[in-house]
Design a protein around this motif. Structure first.
Motif, PDB file in Angstrom:
ATOM      1  N   UNK A 123       0.815  -1.222   0.000  1.00  0.00           N
ATOM      2  CA  UNK A 123       0.000   0.000   0.000  1.00  0.00           C
ATOM      3  C   UNK A 123       0.845   1.267   0.000  1.00  0.00           C
ATOM      4  N   UNK A 124       2.174   1.111  -0.111  1.00  0.00           N
ATOM      5  CA  UNK A 124       3.063   2.266  -0.157  1.00  0.00           C
ATOM      6  C   UNK A 124       3.506   2.774   1.200  1.00  0.00           C
ATOM      7  N   UNK A 125       3.117   2.093   2.280  1.00  0.00           N
ATOM      8  CA  UNK A 125       3.522   2.526   3.612  1.00  0.00           C
ATOM      9  C   UNK A 125       5.046   2.481   3.759  1.00  0.00           C
ATOM     10  N   UNK A 126       5.580   3.449   4.513  1.00  0.00           N
ATOM     11  CA  UNK A 126       7.026   3.513   4.762  1.00  0.00           C
ATOM     12  C   UNK A 126       7.417   2.852   6.076  1.00  0.00           C
ATOM     13  N   UNK A 127       6.481   2.140   6.686  1.00  0.00           N
ATOM     14  CA  UNK A 127       6.751   1.533   7.989  1.00  0.00           C
ATOM     15  C   UNK A 127       7.930   0.567   7.926  1.00  0.00           C
ATOM     16  N   UNK A 128       8.833   0.693   8.889  1.00  0.00           N
ATOM     17  CA  UNK A 128       9.986  -0.194   8.991  1.00  0.00           C
ATOM     18  C   UNK A 128       9.775  -1.275  10.052  1.00  0.00           C
ATOM     19  N   UNK A 129       8.569  -1.342  10.606  1.00  0.00           N
ATOM     20  CA  UNK A 129       8.295  -2.348  11.625  1.00  0.00           C
ATOM     21  C   UNK A 129       8.294  -3.737  10.991  1.00  0.00           C
ATOM     22  N   UNK A 130       8.947  -4.691  11.657  1.00  0.00           N
ATOM     23  CA  UNK A 130       8.997  -6.077  11.193  1.00  0.00           C
ATOM     24  C   UNK A 130       8.817  -7.005  12.396  1.00  0.00           C
ATOM     25  N   UNK A 131       8.249  -8.171  12.146  1.00  0.00           N
ATOM     26  CA  UNK A 131       8.033  -9.155  13.213  1.00  0.00           C
ATOM     27  C   UNK A 131       8.339 -10.557  12.678  1.00  0.00           C
TER      28      UNK A 131
END
Length: 273
Positions: A123-131
């Motif tokens: 969706x183009x999000x720049x989130x760097x969160x990973x799990x």
């Protein structure tokens, strides 16, 4: 910070006072009542043949005005975990089945230190969160990401296969999670809102709206077709029998009347003699 706090409150509310646990249903859209936070939908399929590929899941979400799930932070991850826990509570019949999220890798990167950095949100999000689960992503031909949901599987090196992420081949068949913009008009005719708080609750309200009304109708109508046909046949048979009896009475009535008159006439003539 306020967004993180709100999401954490939402996660706490999911089972708070038992109000929301009954409301998370596969195929329903889940929204916050303040209309400022994203809405979500868990699409779970009992039949393996009904599960979809990454691209099919992405298109399914977009066809309803949403996107395949992107996760901004740990608070949102915990919120999704709480929803899945309520979706799969005992008695629902929902068990193992991973869920596509919107993270994927574009390119032919092989296993290397740079591979994890190649993943991006659809969706183009720049989130760097990973799990990621332990030793994931494995890269290679596995370019699309699922959220593990295998409660009956034996734990691996990274613990239970629950809610951590794993890269998989994009043509594999899984369930999926959609994410939507906050509801602006939750009273639209196609969607019925449900306030899940019980009287006396002081927490922030959560709204569950029914989404995808046409697919839901299909799931309801198709299994009832044999029953409807049986009812129609029984009704038609009953009507035919009633009509047949009615015609029989109409035909025999004049004959009965004639026979009665005839018998009376004979008796009278005999008396005269």
């Amino acid at each position: 910070m306020s967004r993180v706090v709100s999401l954490l409150l939402g996660a706490a509310l999911l089972c708070g006072h038992g109000a929301f646990c009954r409301r998370v249903v596969s195929g329903q859209k889940v929204c916050f009542a303040d209309f400022k936070h994203p809405c979500y939908k868990m699409a779970y399929f009992h039949e393996l043949s009904s599960r979809v590929s990454f691209q099919e899941a992405r298109l399914a979400c977009e066809s309803e005005g949403g996107v395949l799930l992107s996760l901004e932070n740990e608070a949102e991850q915990k919120l999704i975990e709480s929803m899945l826990q309520n979706l799969t509570k005992p008695g629902t019949g929902i068990s193992d089945g991973d869920f596509w999220i919107g993270l994927w890798r574009n390119g032919d990167g092989q296993t290397s230190g740079a591979c994890p950095d190649l993943y991006q949100w659809s969706d183009g999000s720049n989130s760097q969160y990973r799990n990621w689960y332990t030793d994931e992503p494995s890269c290679g031909s596995e370019k699309c990401v699922v959220m593990y949901h295998q409660p009956t599987a034996n734990p691996g090196l990274g613990g239970p296969y629950l809610y951590q992420w794993n890269d998989d081949r994009c043509n594999m068949k899984h369930n999926y999670i959609c994410k939507y913009e906050p509801e602006i008009n939750p009273t639209a005719p196609a969607e019925k809102p449900y306030l899940t708080n019980q009287p006396g609750d002081t927490h922030q309200n959560v709204v569950v709206t029914e989404a995808g009304i046409i697919p839901n109708l299909i799931y309801v109508v198709i299994p009832t077709i044999p029953l409807l046909l049986l009812i129609l046949v029984a009704f038609g048979t009953c009507c035919f029998q009633m009509l047949h009896k009615s015609k029989g009475r109409t035909k025999t009535s004049p004959n009965q009347s004639t026979l009665w008159i005839s018998k009376s006439s004979r008796k009278e003539s005999g008396m005269e003699v």
